[in-house]
Structure formats: C-alpha cells, structure tokens
Enzyme design. Sequence first.
Site, PDB file in Angstrom:
ATOM      1  CB  ALA A 250       7.046  -0.125  -0.679  1.00  0.00           C
ATOM      2  CD  GLU A 251      12.153   3.502  -0.814  1.00  0.00           C
ATOM      3  OE1 GLU A 251      12.816   2.680  -0.668  1.00  0.00           O
ATOM      4  OE2 GLU A 251      11.830   4.901  -0.609  1.00  0.00           O
TER       5      GLU A 251
ATOM      6  CB  CYS B   7       2.069   5.022   8.183  1.00  0.00           C
ATOM      7  SG  CYS B   7       2.543   6.707   7.552  1.00  0.00           S
TER       8      CYS B   7
ATOM      9  CG  ASN C  45       7.120  -4.492   3.488  1.00  0.00           C
ATOM     10  OD1 ASN C  45       6.356  -3.406   3.994  1.00  0.00           O
ATOM     11  ND2 ASN C  45       7.486  -4.005   2.356  1.00  0.00           N
TER      12      ASN C  45
ATOM     13  N   PRO D 233       0.892  -1.291  -0.048  1.00  0.00           N
ATOM     14  CG  PRO D 233       0.150  -0.871   2.320  1.00  0.00           C
ATOM     15  CD  PRO D 233       0.859  -1.972   1.154  1.00  0.00           C
ATOM     16  CG  MET D 234       3.370   1.952  -1.869  1.00  0.00           C
ATOM     17  SD  MET D 234       4.689   1.500  -3.273  1.00  0.00           S
ATOM     18  CE  MET D 234       3.430   0.860  -4.413  1.00  0.00           C
ATOM     19  CB  VAL D 235       0.034   7.550   0.413  1.00  0.00           C
ATOM     20  CG1 VAL D 235      -0.876   9.033   0.372  1.00  0.00           C
ATOM     21  CG2 VAL D 235      -0.310   7.154   1.691  1.00  0.00           C
TER      22      VAL D 235
ATOM     23  CG  HIS E  87       8.593  -2.192   6.911  1.00  0.00           C
ATOM     24  ND1 HIS E  87       8.037  -1.242   5.981  1.00  0.00           N
ATOM     25  CD2 HIS E  87       9.842  -2.270   6.887  1.00  0.00           C
ATOM     26  CE1 HIS E  87       9.364  -0.890   5.441  1.00  0.00           C
ATOM     27  NE2 HIS E  87      10.396  -1.241   6.284  1.00  0.00           N
TER      28      HIS E  87
END
Length: 660
Positions: free
Chosen positions: A277-278, A151, A253, A60-62, A218
């Site tokens: 993510a990245e 987050c 993660n 999930p990435m804003v 994570h």
Amino acid sequence: MTVSAPALAPSAAQQALEDEKYTVPPTTATLEPQPASQHVKLEGHALWKSMGEPKYIVAPMVDQSELAWRILSRVHGANLCYTPMFHAALFATQPKYQPEMFDLSPDSLEGVAPYDRPLVVQFCANDKDQFLAAAKKVEGRCDAVDLNLGCPQGIAKRGHYGAFLMEHWDLIRSLISNLHENLSTPIIAKLRVFPSLSKTLHYASHVYSSGAQLLTIHGRTREAKGQQAGFASWSKIKSVVDLISPKVPVLANGGCPSAEEIGPCLEETGAYGVMSAEGNLYNPMIFAPHNAAEGRAYTAQLPDAMRAALLAAENELDLGGAGWDRDAAAYAPCTFIAQQYLAIVRTLPSTRTATSAIKAHLYKLFRPIWAAGRYGEMRESLGKAGGGSGSGLTHEERVAQFQAWVDDFREKIKADRAAGLLPPDSNRPLTHAEVQTLFGGVIPYSHCQPYLRVTKPQDAKNEDELFKVDGEAKRKREVEEATVTDPDAPVTQRHKPSPPSPSSTPSLTLPTSYHAGLAHSTSLADGHAPAPSAAPASVACAGSGAAQEGEGDKCVNAAAAKCALGACKSCCAARRAGAEESTGCEFHEDKERKAGERDARKKEAQRVRRAAGEKKARENEARLKVERERKRAEREEKKQKEEEEKGGKEVVVPKETEGQ
C-alpha cells in the site's frame, strides 16, 4: 433507505469469556468445509492459477488505487491490482456513485484485459443483500470481489464496516457465504490480526469456512494504525499461511516499505504474494527489481497513444546518452514517475481521474524533495493546481495545470543538479546497489523512495502535514456515505459544521512568513490580526478610527488598559504600523516578542521531536534487517545440516571382493 448497524461490540467481560473459546488453535484438518455454491466457478488455487499466480500486488487504497495508478503500477512490475474500496450500499443504490468509482462504459479500460486484469474489486459492507447487489454490477469485469475486513479508520467505525466487524463473526459469515453461494465471481477477503495468535487463527479459519477463496492477512491489529502502526507481524501471517494455504492461497500485507523487504517477506511468511500500500504509493517501482520483464511485456500491450506518451515521458529523463539498469532499478526521479502517471491519465479513453487522486499522488511522489527542505512553495502551488469544483475548468485543462507544475519542477531539479546540490549521475532510475556504492546508501532527494513511518511520542501533538491532501477525498467519502444512513438529510448535517465567526470580527489570514520573523508579529490566539495601515473597520473598538486621525479617543476594550497608546493588541499594532513617526508600545511589543520566542521554541521542539522520531525509525529498520538476516542465516544453516545428515545416512554398498 437505511443501513442496519451491527450489534454493539461486546463488553470487556463478555469479550474475555468469548476469547476463552479460542485458546486451542485450529488445524487444517479441523477447518469447517465451505458452503456449496449455486454457480460453477474457480475456487482457491484454481482461481490463483487463472490469474497467473501473481506475487506482486497493489493494495486497495481509497481514492489512490484508481485505474491510472493501477496501470502505472503494472508498468513497473505489479501483476495483480485491487480497486479502491467502494461502499457497497452506495455502489448498489446511488446512480452517480458507481460511474464515478468504476467506469463501466463501453470505451473504458477498467476491468478489461489485458489493460486492467487480473483485478480484484473491493467493497466495504454490512448488509449482505446490498453487498450482493453491488458485486453483481462488476461481474465479468474482475477476477474476484473482496470484502474489506481490515480498514481501521474512524470512518469505518462510524459506518460499521472494515476492521470494526472483527467482533461480529455471524455477520461476516452471512456477507461472505451469501456471495459465495449466489455470485458467479469468486469472493475473497482482506483482514487484520488479533493480538492473540490463537484467536487470529480461529478468525482466519472462520473467514475461510464462510466461503472466501483467498485471504489477505495484514500483520497488524486494528489499533495499530497511522503513526502508531509499529511493525507488522510476519510470524502471525506465516501461522495463517500454514493453516489456510493448503485450502486457499494466502497473501501477506504489511512491513514492506521498500523493494528490499519483498523477498524476505515472501520467504519468512511463505505467502503466495506480497501486497503493498504505502510502499507502492510513495514509490510505484517497489516491485520493479523483482518483476521488471513482466512490466515491459505489459507495457507493450497498452494502447498506442498511451505507449507513445510513456515513451515521451522517458525521453524527458535527460540521460545524456547514458543508460540505466531496466531489470534492477528500484528508485526513479519523482518527475519521471509523475510524467508517466500524467501520461496515462491523459490517454485513458473514457475514464476521468479525480483531481483529488492526482493531487494526492503527486504530493506523495515529491515528498522527499520537500523533506529535504527544497521548494516548499511548490507544495503550496500544488494545492492550487487543478482548480476547485466551481472553477469551470474541463478535465483536460485541470490535467494540463498538473503537467505544467511537473514541468516546472523538472527544471528546478535540473538546476539543483547543475548547482551541485544533487549528484551529476542522479538523473536516471537507480538500483539498490548503485544507491549503496555511489551515494553511500542515501537515495537522492530527487527520487521516489520508501516512506519512513515515524512513531511519535505519545505527548506530541498530531502533525497532519503528510495527510492533509487526502482530506478532500475523505470528506467527500463521508458525505457520500452519510447519504446511505439518511439520504434525506441536508448537506449541512453531513458535515461537521465549522464554528461561526463573530460578525464583528472578520476572518483574516496571515502569510506564513508573517509569523516567521517580522518585527511586529502578532499571536493568532486571540483571533485578531494586525492591519498594515489601519485597524479593520469592523473591530469592536470605538476609538480606533478616531485615534488614527489623532483625536485621541481610547479603545473601549479592556485589553487597552496597559497599552501606551490606549488600544487593544490589534488596534495598537495597526496604529504603530500606520504612524508616520516612530511610535512605540513597550507592553504590546514585549508581548509580541515573547509570542515570537514561543513560536520559535515550539518549532524547534517540533524539529527535535521529528528528528528523534526519524532517527528511531531508522534504527528500528536497521535492527529489523539485522534480525531478518540472522533468521535467514539460521534457516540456511539448518537446511545445510539437514542435507548433510541426509547425505550421511545414505547406504554405501561395498564392492564385491575378488574370488567371492
């Protein structure tokens, strides 16, 4: 309507006493049972099997894991995607927020199989009723609802959610158990680790026993973020996997910037899947070498218009009759990936992808080209593409501007290849083996590649170049979330106001080239900027205009005392620039020269720091790979010894001798 904030975090002394309770780690046998649910629904491993046992997950990435990007990621092998994080209170109460974040219209593909499933919708929350109300809106359009407990950003601290609930275990239990008991969709959670392994295990067991049917760990602490993130702890993830996975699946993660780390992460952690993510943002083909066949099968199910647009994007590769390894390719040209992404954006039936998301994706995809020092002007033109909120452009017109930008970039890359700046066979997706054998391990700058996180010295100033494009989305989110805390507050109270400019000094912006080497450059430190021919009329200098006309009036500013022309810095520069004959001022020219030298030294120091940081990051990556290879060899050796010992213990029954 207001959001109740959790109690303040405990003091250091209180926290120390609290931590004493977690010195003895839990075991699987001592895990508390989950509360009973009012609904019959899939739980734990049954949920995982119903989703196809996915291993390759988009995080999930804003403003970044939106529908178009999820489809692109699935085309390249991802088999489970998370939505961006949604604010539960806004999603539940603000009429405009939910349609913008998650399109539930009849023609939308969001949460619709097979285009956007399996799917997890993530929320941040600190109020159980608002969380439940938000989650009920997506029932039937996702496979699970996720609570964001990871987050670490400042906005999460101000909003009391994400990783800043790590001290509020009672609140976490109420949030998760309320959905587990009252929602027909399974509830899962994503969390970070504590510095202490024992407390991490207690924390994970608490989240599980609250009702979470899947955990994502994570492997970094809350404080490990941004440039100071460091390496993710796969050993802590493994410990959580060993503890929790007999009950529910656990995902890993962190620590996977490229496709080469995916396999080792699964092997060392024992996790059911790897979340990226990245790594996914900078190279959406990160999962392709592991799952390309499933990506092709997914693509075959997409709507006809979208499949045709994706095929057209592939035709732009200009392969010249050559092919590429579709099962092992890991790095594709930036222009190809961008073309695919925009093809998906254009052909979505009803969903309109936000301009901020498109711009941020393109910035990250093309970052290797700018890092190589090529086409910096294209970064500036990207910032202008898509128009602003008041431009009056339609969504189609904005997307067309981004497409024109990509088309322009494609021609520039072709020119680089023709000029010999890029290898002639780099116009196609490449495998990791090809990068090693054909290019000496260096991915061509024309291709998407892993994001190398650089850890900067503690005394270095923040360099926000990589993240400035994301600021638009973050500022928008701060405004939206401020409406929850105080919906009646005027907009000016939801932004940190910019300092007002003095009425006597206009805001002047100089081009970058002006500071890079013009003969008469001027420091911006004092707020003045030189004019090309005359001093600005509003500068507080009574004699500036008269002096330009030769009347000889002196500047009233105190800074004019040492000037040969009797003027302040700004007026002096203007008079020298406007004089028909050569007119000099040793005092101000010397200051300008020194300012230019300081700027040059500063830029050189920044370059040296950046180079040192990149070198250190590469050394760390190399060291980590060597360490992982050593551990893998040890495991294989141990396994071989166990097999040999097992074989040596087999009972051999002798043959019966004759006559017996």
